[in-house]
Motif scaffolding. Sequence first.
Motif, PDB file in Angstrom:
ATOM      1  N   ASP A  57      -2.820  28.523 -45.358  1.00 38.38           N
ATOM      2  CA  ASP A  57      -2.175  27.601 -44.424  1.00 38.38           C
ATOM      3  C   ASP A  57      -1.698  28.269 -43.138  1.00 38.38           C
ATOM      4  N   ASN A  58      -1.564  29.583 -43.156  1.00 38.03           N
ATOM      5  CA  ASN A  58      -1.044  30.299 -41.995  1.00 38.03           C
ATOM      6  C   ASN A  58      -1.916  31.520 -41.689  1.00 38.03           C
ATOM      7  N   PRO A  59      -3.182  31.301 -41.295  1.00 34.81           N
ATOM      8  CA  PRO A  59      -4.071  32.449 -41.050  1.00 34.81           C
ATOM      9  C   PRO A  59      -3.637  33.235 -39.820  1.00 34.81           C
ATOM     10  N   SER A  60      -3.940  34.523 -39.818  1.00 31.25           N
ATOM     11  CA  SER A  60      -3.634  35.364 -38.653  1.00 31.25           C
ATOM     12  C   SER A  60      -4.851  35.514 -37.742  1.00 31.25           C
ATOM     13  N   ALA A  61      -5.998  35.005 -38.185  1.00 25.91           N
ATOM     14  CA  ALA A  61      -7.217  35.002 -37.370  1.00 25.91           C
ATOM     15  C   ALA A  61      -7.886  33.643 -37.537  1.00 25.91           C
ATOM     16  N   VAL A  62      -8.326  33.070 -36.408  1.00 26.27           N
ATOM     17  CA  VAL A  62      -8.950  31.740 -36.465  1.00 26.27           C
ATOM     18  C   VAL A  62     -10.247  31.713 -35.665  1.00 26.27           C
ATOM     19  N   LEU A  63     -11.169  30.909 -36.148  1.00 26.55           N
ATOM     20  CA  LEU A  63     -12.450  30.695 -35.473  1.00 26.55           C
ATOM     21  C   LEU A  63     -12.207  29.808 -34.255  1.00 26.55           C
ATOM     22  N   LEU A  78     -18.991  34.934 -40.784  1.00 31.45           N
ATOM     23  CA  LEU A  78     -19.314  35.619 -39.534  1.00 31.45           C
ATOM     24  C   LEU A  78     -20.764  35.400 -39.117  1.00 31.45           C
ATOM     25  N   PRO A  79     -21.167  34.142 -38.867  1.00 35.07           N
ATOM     26  CA  PRO A  79     -22.535  33.937 -38.385  1.00 35.07           C
ATOM     27  C   PRO A  79     -22.674  34.483 -36.958  1.00 35.07           C
ATOM     28  N   PHE A  80     -23.876  34.829 -36.577  1.00 37.93           N
ATOM     29  CA  PHE A  80     -24.152  35.345 -35.241  1.00 37.93           C
ATOM     30  C   PHE A  80     -23.581  34.381 -34.189  1.00 37.93           C
ATOM     31  N   GLY A  81     -22.744  34.911 -33.299  1.00 36.86           N
ATOM     32  CA  GLY A  81     -22.169  34.104 -32.231  1.00 36.86           C
ATOM     33  C   GLY A  81     -20.765  33.586 -32.502  1.00 36.86           C
ATOM     34  N   ALA A  82     -20.257  33.762 -33.704  1.00 38.00           N
ATOM     35  CA  ALA A  82     -18.903  33.288 -34.020  1.00 38.00           C
ATOM     36  C   ALA A  82     -17.871  34.137 -33.283  1.00 38.00           C
ATOM     37  N   VAL A  83     -16.832  33.475 -32.750  1.00 43.67           N
ATOM     38  CA  VAL A  83     -15.758  34.162 -32.034  1.00 43.67           C
ATOM     39  C   VAL A  83     -14.429  33.821 -32.703  1.00 43.67           C
ATOM     40  N   TYR A  84     -13.680  34.842 -33.057  1.00 44.92           N
ATOM     41  CA  TYR A  84     -12.362  34.693 -33.670  1.00 44.92           C
ATOM     42  C   TYR A  84     -11.309  35.319 -32.769  1.00 44.92           C
ATOM     43  N   VAL A  85     -10.127  34.712 -32.731  1.00 44.38           N
ATOM     44  CA  VAL A  85      -8.968  35.359 -32.113  1.00 44.38           C
ATOM     45  C   VAL A  85      -8.024  35.735 -33.241  1.00 44.38           C
ATOM     46  N   PHE A  86      -7.246  36.791 -33.028  1.00 46.46           N
ATOM     47  CA  PHE A  86      -6.359  37.240 -34.103  1.00 46.46           C
ATOM     48  C   PHE A  86      -5.003  37.666 -33.554  1.00 46.46           C
ATOM     49  N   ASP A  87      -4.010  37.502 -34.390  1.00 49.04           N
ATOM     50  CA  ASP A  87      -2.653  37.991 -34.173  1.00 49.04           C
ATOM     51  C   ASP A  87      -2.216  38.526 -35.531  1.00 49.04           C
ATOM     52  N   ASP A  88      -2.621  39.756 -35.815  1.00 53.23           N
ATOM     53  CA  ASP A  88      -2.483  40.340 -37.143  1.00 53.23           C
ATOM     54  C   ASP A  88      -1.306  41.302 -37.221  1.00 53.23           C
ATOM     55  N   ILE A 101       5.369  47.121 -38.388  1.00 58.85           N
ATOM     56  CA  ILE A 101       5.637  48.048 -37.282  1.00 58.85           C
ATOM     57  C   ILE A 101       5.044  47.559 -35.960  1.00 58.85           C
ATOM     58  N   GLY A 102       4.307  46.445 -36.010  1.00 59.29           N
ATOM     59  CA  GLY A 102       3.707  45.928 -34.789  1.00 59.29           C
ATOM     60  C   GLY A 102       2.724  44.823 -35.085  1.00 59.29           C
ATOM     61  N   ASN A 103       1.914  44.514 -34.074  1.00 56.94           N
ATOM     62  CA  ASN A 103       0.874  43.504 -34.245  1.00 56.94           C
ATOM     63  C   ASN A 103      -0.359  43.884 -33.442  1.00 56.94           C
ATOM     64  N   ALA A 104      -1.473  43.376 -33.916  1.00 59.58           N
ATOM     65  CA  ALA A 104      -2.743  43.565 -33.217  1.00 59.58           C
ATOM     66  C   ALA A 104      -3.182  42.187 -32.748  1.00 59.58           C
ATOM     67  N   ARG A 105      -3.458  42.071 -31.452  1.00 53.52           N
ATOM     68  CA  ARG A 105      -3.873  40.785 -30.891  1.00 53.52           C
ATOM     69  C   ARG A 105      -5.141  40.990 -30.086  1.00 53.52           C
TER      70      ARG A 105
END
Length: 191
Positions: A57-63, A78-88, A101-105
């Motif tokens: 319900d609360n993913p850190s990465a979305v298509l 991960l099909p060819f051409g898929a783009v995800y954004v993340f806040d991990d 200790i931090g986040n990766a965006r």
Amino acid sequence: MSSMKSSIICACFLVFFTATSVVVNGKYHSNTHIIDAPTTMNKTHLHFFFHDTLSGDNPSAVLVAKPNGTVVEEGNVLPFGAVYVFDDPLTEGPTLNSKVIGNARGLYTSTSRGSDLTLLFSGDFEFTSGEFNGSSISVFSRDPLVVEKEVAVVGGRGKFRMAKGFILLNAIFFNVTNGDAILECDVTIFH
């Protein structure tokens, strides 16, 4: 004889003028400037964990974009051409309840059509605690989907301004069905 000397001098001048014109008028020209820069660099080693969650319900990465006109098999996150954004989250230990200790965006894109699944990874790893609070490292690299790999550190902010280096990534957990992953990050930075 004086006429011959004048002709030789004129010819030398013409050759010199033509040679310098080629350099100035060439397709590539660069000026060199001396700048004040530190003569020594620091080397910093970091070790932490990166949690990329696509499920629940609360993913850190979305298509955010999927391929148009491509048949996507069920279960292929991960099909060819898929783009995800993340806040991990970045944590000290391998579990999500470890100290954050931090986040990766950033974003990653599936860039291979063959069996060698590969991403193009672009992200900013910001540290929110400890000695490097407010500093970050920037990563832009080819990211083959294998258990152990290396990605490039191409810059940074704060204490890591002008950073260069690499991150050795080890997938300690990967769910092939939903794409969730935990990556161990062994970072070497020169700044």
